[in-house]
Design a protein around this motif. Structure first.
Motif, PDB file in Angstrom:
ATOM      1  N   ILE A  67       1.002  -1.091  -0.060  1.00 27.59           N
ATOM      2  CA  ILE A  67       0.012  -0.061   0.059  1.00 27.59           C
ATOM      3  C   ILE A  67       0.806   1.139  -0.107  1.00 27.59           C
ATOM      4  O   ILE A  67       1.732   1.422   0.792  1.00 27.59           O
ATOM      5  N   ALA A  68       0.663   2.317  -0.975  1.00 26.05           N
ATOM      6  CA  ALA A  68       1.061   3.621  -0.908  1.00 26.05           C
ATOM      7  C   ALA A  68      -0.308   4.324  -0.691  1.00 26.05           C
ATOM      8  O   ALA A  68      -1.231   4.170  -1.309  1.00 26.05           O
ATOM      9  N   LEU A  69      -0.464   5.244   0.129  1.00 25.49           N
ATOM     10  CA  LEU A  69      -1.499   5.997   0.498  1.00 25.49           C
ATOM     11  C   LEU A  69      -1.175   7.514   0.717  1.00 25.49           C
ATOM     12  O   LEU A  69      -0.082   7.832   0.993  1.00 25.49           O
ATOM     13  N   THR A  70      -2.029   8.438   0.047  1.00 20.56           N
ATOM     14  CA  THR A  70      -1.566   9.973   0.097  1.00 20.56           C
ATOM     15  C   THR A  70      -2.616  10.540   1.136  1.00 20.56           C
ATOM     16  O   THR A  70      -3.623   9.825   1.471  1.00 20.56           O
ATOM     17  N   TYR A  71      -2.126  11.460   1.612  1.00 21.67           N
ATOM     18  CA  TYR A  71      -2.835  12.539   2.829  1.00 21.67           C
ATOM     19  C   TYR A  71      -2.669  13.710   2.419  1.00 21.67           C
ATOM     20  O   TYR A  71      -1.622  14.160   1.946  1.00 21.67           O
ATOM     21  N   ALA A  72      -3.624  14.737   2.968  1.00 18.29           N
ATOM     22  CA  ALA A  72      -3.103  16.155   2.633  1.00 18.29           C
ATOM     23  C   ALA A  72      -2.860  16.751   3.750  1.00 18.29           C
ATOM     24  O   ALA A  72      -1.494  17.491   3.867  1.00 18.29           O
ATOM     25  N   ALA A  73      -3.294  16.360   4.863  1.00 19.69           N
ATOM     26  CA  ALA A  73      -2.657  17.138   6.187  1.00 19.69           C
ATOM     27  C   ALA A  73      -2.525  16.147   7.432  1.00 19.69           C
ATOM     28  O   ALA A  73      -1.708  16.698   8.295  1.00 19.69           O
ATOM     29  N   ALA A  74      -3.382  15.219   7.504  1.00 17.18           N
ATOM     30  CA  ALA A  74      -3.356  14.404   8.857  1.00 17.18           C
ATOM     31  C   ALA A  74      -2.198  13.254   8.775  1.00 17.18           C
ATOM     32  O   ALA A  74      -2.476  12.192   8.571  1.00 17.18           O
ATOM     33  N   THR A  75      -0.937  13.989   9.124  1.00 15.42           N
ATOM     34  CA  THR A  75       0.113  13.229   9.147  1.00 15.42           C
ATOM     35  C   THR A  75       0.133  11.842   9.985  1.00 15.42           C
ATOM     36  O   THR A  75       0.440  10.807   9.794  1.00 15.42           O
ATOM     37  N   ASP A  76      -0.305  12.478  11.142  1.00 19.27           N
ATOM     38  CA  ASP A  76      -0.539  11.138  12.420  1.00 19.27           C
ATOM     39  C   ASP A  76      -1.370  10.258  11.945  1.00 19.27           C
ATOM     40  O   ASP A  76      -1.028   9.003  12.026  1.00 19.27           O
ATOM     41  N   LYS A  77      -2.728  10.486  11.380  1.00 19.62           N
ATOM     42  CA  LYS A  77      -3.431   9.262  10.899  1.00 19.62           C
ATOM     43  C   LYS A  77      -2.738   8.550   9.695  1.00 19.62           C
ATOM     44  O   LYS A  77      -2.929   7.405   9.945  1.00 19.62           O
ATOM     45  N   ALA A  78      -2.158   9.275   8.761  1.00 22.93           N
ATOM     46  CA  ALA A  78      -1.420   8.395   8.016  1.00 22.93           C
ATOM     47  C   ALA A  78      -0.484   7.333   8.251  1.00 22.93           C
ATOM     48  O   ALA A  78      -0.386   6.433   7.989  1.00 22.93           O
ATOM     49  N   ASP A  79       0.466   7.831   9.213  1.00 24.48           N
ATOM     50  CA  ASP A  79       1.589   7.281   9.852  1.00 24.48           C
ATOM     51  C   ASP A  79       0.777   5.861  10.881  1.00 24.48           C
ATOM     52  O   ASP A  79       1.507   4.906  10.918  1.00 24.48           O
ATOM     53  N   GLU A  80      -0.189   6.296  11.475  1.00 24.92           N
ATOM     54  CA  GLU A  80      -0.737   5.190  12.357  1.00 24.92           C
ATOM     55  C   GLU A  80      -1.230   4.276  11.412  1.00 24.92           C
ATOM     56  O   GLU A  80      -1.380   3.029  11.718  1.00 24.92           O
TER      57      GLU A  80
END
Length: 136
Positions: A37-50
């Motif tokens: 999985i590669a996923l993108t995020y705009a602002a929620a770094t913490d959610k993406a890292d989790e």
């Protein structure tokens, strides 16, 4: 797990807007089926890292890429980073979108936001299809 339990083993998915909500659910399911999985995020770094940590704990490789789904250059970069990290791209999920309620913005501005959604949904398709073609 066997391949029968992981039908997407050895496949790579890019989930645009994959750090929260429906996108996170899609990323989790693809990972359960064996896809990297590669996923993108705009602002929620913490959610993406989790989410990346949760997926990795299940034995599947995952990365998070900061990219604004409204920015074509950032989406091209997300595809390039996926290719750099995984060497291929098999699945593209375009989940990103923004809902701006009319009560918070003047109606003409809201109309423009809604009108831009189809182009936002197709923006990552061209670089992803080129990446896919380059691995065949």
């Amino acid at each position: 797990m066997t391949n029968a339990l992981q039908p997407l083993k050895d496949k790579i998915a890019l989930v645009v807007g994959g750090s929260r909500g429906i996108g996170a659910g899609i990323a989790r399911r693809l990972a359960e089926d064996g896809a990297g999985i590669a996923l993108t995020y705009a602002a929620a770094t913490d959610k993406a890292d989790e989410l990346v940590q949760q997926i990795a704990a299940g034995g599947v490789r995952a990365i998070a890429i900061k990219a604004d789904s409204g920015n074509e250059a950032e989406l091209r970069d997300a595809v390039a980073k996926t290719m750099q990290q995984f060497g291929r791209l098999d699945i593209l999920v375009v989940n990103a979108g923004v809902l701006i309620l009319p009560s918070r913005r003047p109606l003409p501005t809201w109309g423009k936001a809604v009108a831009s959604l189809p182009s936002a949904a197709t923006r990552p398709c061209e670089p992803a299809s080129r990446a896919r073609a380059s691995t065949r």
